[in-house]
Design an enzyme around this catalytic site. Structure first.
Site, PDB file in Angstrom:
ATOM      1  N   TYR A   1      -2.920  -2.737 -11.280  1.00  0.00           N
ATOM      2  CA  TYR A   1      -3.287  -2.037 -10.061  1.00  0.00           C
ATOM      3  C   TYR A   1      -4.459  -0.989 -10.084  1.00  0.00           C
ATOM      4  O   TYR A   1      -5.379  -0.991  -9.533  1.00  0.00           O
ATOM      5  CB  TYR A   1      -2.068  -1.249  -9.472  1.00  0.00           C
ATOM      6  CG  TYR A   1      -2.025  -0.293  -8.612  1.00  0.00           C
ATOM      7  CD1 TYR A   1      -2.142  -0.688  -7.191  1.00  0.00           C
ATOM      8  CD2 TYR A   1      -2.041   1.017  -8.797  1.00  0.00           C
ATOM      9  CE1 TYR A   1      -2.126   0.168  -6.107  1.00  0.00           C
ATOM     10  CE2 TYR A   1      -1.974   1.892  -7.954  1.00  0.00           C
ATOM     11  CZ  TYR A   1      -2.292   1.584  -6.477  1.00  0.00           C
ATOM     12  OH  TYR A   1      -2.231   2.293  -5.506  1.00  0.00           O
TER      13      TYR A   1
ATOM     14  N   PHE B   1      15.517   7.288  -5.602  1.00  0.00           N
ATOM     15  CA  PHE B   1      16.730   8.182  -5.693  1.00  0.00           C
ATOM     16  C   PHE B   1      17.327   8.189  -4.530  1.00  0.00           C
ATOM     17  O   PHE B   1      18.352   8.396  -4.636  1.00  0.00           O
ATOM     18  CB  PHE B   1      15.871   9.453  -6.416  1.00  0.00           C
ATOM     19  CG  PHE B   1      15.480   9.553  -7.459  1.00  0.00           C
ATOM     20  CD1 PHE B   1      15.773   8.409  -8.487  1.00  0.00           C
ATOM     21  CD2 PHE B   1      14.843  10.650  -8.258  1.00  0.00           C
ATOM     22  CE1 PHE B   1      15.137   8.591  -9.806  1.00  0.00           C
ATOM     23  CE2 PHE B   1      14.653  10.897  -9.404  1.00  0.00           C
ATOM     24  CZ  PHE B   1      14.728   9.654 -10.237  1.00  0.00           C
TER      25      PHE B   1
HETATM   26  C1  UGA Z   1       2.957   5.027  -7.781  1.00  0.00           C
HETATM   27  C2  UGA Z   1       1.641   4.012  -7.828  1.00  0.00           C
HETATM   28  O1  UGA Z   1       1.179   3.338  -8.490  1.00  0.00           O
HETATM   29  C3  UGA Z   1       0.500   5.098  -7.307  1.00  0.00           C
HETATM   30  O2  UGA Z   1      -0.793   4.274  -7.168  1.00  0.00           O
HETATM   31  C4  UGA Z   1       0.664   5.887  -6.062  1.00  0.00           C
HETATM   32  O3  UGA Z   1      -0.668   6.664  -5.862  1.00  0.00           O
HETATM   33  C5  UGA Z   1       1.679   6.645  -6.394  1.00  0.00           C
HETATM   34  O4  UGA Z   1       2.946   5.941  -6.775  1.00  0.00           O
HETATM   35  C6  UGA Z   1       2.009   7.589  -5.238  1.00  0.00           C
HETATM   36  O5  UGA Z   1       3.090   7.498  -4.740  1.00  0.00           O
HETATM   37  O6  UGA Z   1       1.065   8.405  -4.785  1.00  0.00           O
HETATM   38  P1  UGA Z   1       3.904   6.407  -9.729  1.00  0.00           P
HETATM   39  O7  UGA Z   1       3.751   7.939  -9.552  1.00  0.00           O
HETATM   40  O8  UGA Z   1       4.036   5.830 -11.158  1.00  0.00           O
HETATM   41  O9  UGA Z   1       2.580   5.693  -9.060  1.00  0.00           O
HETATM   42  O10 UGA Z   1       5.105   5.751  -8.978  1.00  0.00           O
HETATM   43  P2  UGA Z   1       6.760   5.898  -8.843  1.00  0.00           P
HETATM   44  O11 UGA Z   1       7.194   4.650  -8.904  1.00  0.00           O
HETATM   45  O12 UGA Z   1       7.129   6.838  -7.748  1.00  0.00           O
HETATM   46  O13 UGA Z   1       7.066   6.759 -10.389  1.00  0.00           O
HETATM   47  C7  UGA Z   1       6.870   7.878 -10.587  1.00  0.00           C
HETATM   48  C8  UGA Z   1       7.479   8.372 -11.765  1.00  0.00           C
HETATM   49  O14 UGA Z   1       9.055   8.133 -11.633  1.00  0.00           O
HETATM   50  C9  UGA Z   1       7.254   7.267 -13.091  1.00  0.00           C
HETATM   51  O15 UGA Z   1       7.373   7.897 -14.126  1.00  0.00           O
HETATM   52  C10 UGA Z   1       8.476   6.394 -12.959  1.00  0.00           C
HETATM   53  O16 UGA Z   1       8.773   5.962 -14.303  1.00  0.00           O
HETATM   54  C11 UGA Z   1       9.586   7.306 -12.664  1.00  0.00           C
HETATM   55  N1  UGA Z   1      10.757   6.700 -12.112  1.00  0.00           N
HETATM   56  C12 UGA Z   1      10.498   5.911 -11.036  1.00  0.00           C
HETATM   57  C13 UGA Z   1      12.043   7.033 -12.275  1.00  0.00           C
HETATM   58  O17 UGA Z   1      12.216   7.608 -13.373  1.00  0.00           O
HETATM   59  N2  UGA Z   1      12.985   6.254 -11.689  1.00  0.00           N
HETATM   60  C14 UGA Z   1      13.281   5.563 -10.728  1.00  0.00           C
HETATM   61  O18 UGA Z   1      13.923   5.166 -10.335  1.00  0.00           O
HETATM   62  C15 UGA Z   1      11.567   5.234 -10.226  1.00  0.00           C
END
Ligand code: UGA
Length: 368
Positions: free
Chosen positions: A157, A207
């Protein structure tokens, strides 16, 4: 470019209009301007209240269709929000993710360069790549991007998004601005698995779903990664500050944006902007704690009655090839300097709004 907010002859094309950010932008355009909207998306279920609005035309279509791209590029302002942007899909659907985040935006950008439209392209904070726990501020025109190996297909991505930015920046004649969102949150973000979507949504919706279903929140690799969550309302205010500055308008068009600098900005074209909130940084484990507390308050129960969070491994949870950015702290100096914009909504306020909306929207008995 003269895009006065009171000019009813202007139509803005919003690609991805039916999505989370698009639905908020649509509402704001209708409330704050006299513009018309040409909204394109694959579905419009978030827009039931707008479907018959006299200033809106909606087209259910994909950017894979060249005729649709040409039609969109006829409008003077094109905001492209369309993307596959949930990390759970970056591993198993890498080619589709790359088509959605590089091929389609590149085609649209080419059409906009021909027609002379101003393209406001949504990229991502993820183009800064595999950031480390001690990474400092991510600065638009300075910070180098480091990605994982090809086997870590999580980066399908981000590399596609980065290539799209490079393509846009290199296109002769294109009037463009790139937006890099830092974890926007708010009502209508993503979906509830099994109700209006399948798979794993981003962390806020995931969540919220677990809380509503009485299940433990899953902390991927211990929940040590940090994010700066930004209210979608701040994001919309940013866009209005951008539209105003790009049009040479004296007023940023938002009563709520904090204006801390000059409002007229010559330099909004050929620029990438971070849109984030430095004050709202938390680790994902801290986010889980806050969301549990807010949910208990909204529901009127004691937080100790909710299940404890559970640690899961990233590869087990998302699949082979998952990797992560450990810290995403935006530099916000450029948006302050060129647009007089600063995000202002505190994390607790944004989370309470989002979670209350989620509970009200999904807690119908159909959610479990
Ligand atoms: C995602 C997209 O890949 C980005 O392009 C986007 O800009 C970004 O979201 C955004 O919302 O702006 P990311 O921040 O990794 O990136 O998205 P999430 O899936 O929300 O994860 C955030 C963090 O939470 C990560 O470390 C993930 O491992 C963690 N996570 C996620 C958990 O610990 N538990 C969950 O149930 C989901």
């Amino acid at each position: 470019m003269n895009l006065r907010f009171d000019d009813s002859s202007i139509t803005v094309a919003i690609v991805g209009c039916g999505g989370f950010i698009g639905s908020h932008l649509l509402d704001a355009v209708l409330e704050r301007t006299r513009w018309r909207v040409f909204g394109v998306d694959l579905d419009f279920y978030r827009l039931q209240h707008r479907l018959n609005h006299e200033r809106c035309e909606f087209l259910c279509a994909d950017l894979a269709d060249p005729a649709v791209v040409e039609r969109i590029a006829q409008f003077p302002l094109v905001v492209n929000l369309a993307a596959i942007c949930t990390p759970s899909r970056y591993m198993g659907e890498a080619c589709e993710v790359i088509r959605s985040n590089y091929d389609h935006p590149a085609t649209l950008a080419t059409a906009c360069a021909r027609s002379g439209s101003w393209l406001v392209h949504f990229s991502t904070s993820e183009i800064y790549g595999r950031t480390l726990p001690d990474s400092g501020e991510l600065i638009e025109d300075e910070t180098p991007a480091v990605f994982g190996p090809v086997a870590a297909s999580r980066w399908s991505y981000a590399t596609a998004k980065l290539l799209a930015e490079r393509f846009i920046a290199g296109l002769p004649g294109l009037k463009w601005t790139v937006v890099r969102p830092f974890n926007f949150v708010g009502p209508y973000m993503d979906f509830m698995p099994g109700v209006d979507g399948e798979g794993i949504p981003r962390v806020l919706a995931n969540f919220s779903t677990a809380l509503l279903r009485g299940e433990p929140l899953k902390l991927v690799n211990g929940g040590k990664a940090k994010r700066c969550f930004t209210s979608v309302h701040d994001a919309v205010d940013f866009l209005f500050a951008l539209f105003a500055a790009g049009s040479g308008l004296p007023d940023a068009g938002s009563e709520t944006a904090v204006n801390i600098g000059s409002k007229t900005a010559p330099g909004v074209f050929s620029q990438a902007f971070n849109v984030g909130n430095q004050e709202n940084e938390v680790s994902i484990a801290e986010l889980a704690g806050k969301m549990r507390t807010i949910f208990a308050k909204v529901r009127g129960v004691d937080v100790s009655t909710l299940p404890e969070p559970q640690i899961v491994s990233g590869e087990e949870y998302y699949g082979v090839g998952y990797d992560d950015s450990m810290r995403r702290m935006p530099s916000v100096a450029k948006a302050e300097r060129l647009l007089g914009f600063k995000a202002r909504i505190p994390l607790d306020v944004a989370l309470e709004e989002s979670l209350s909306w989620f509970v009200g929207h999904y807690d119908t008995g159909a959610s479990s």
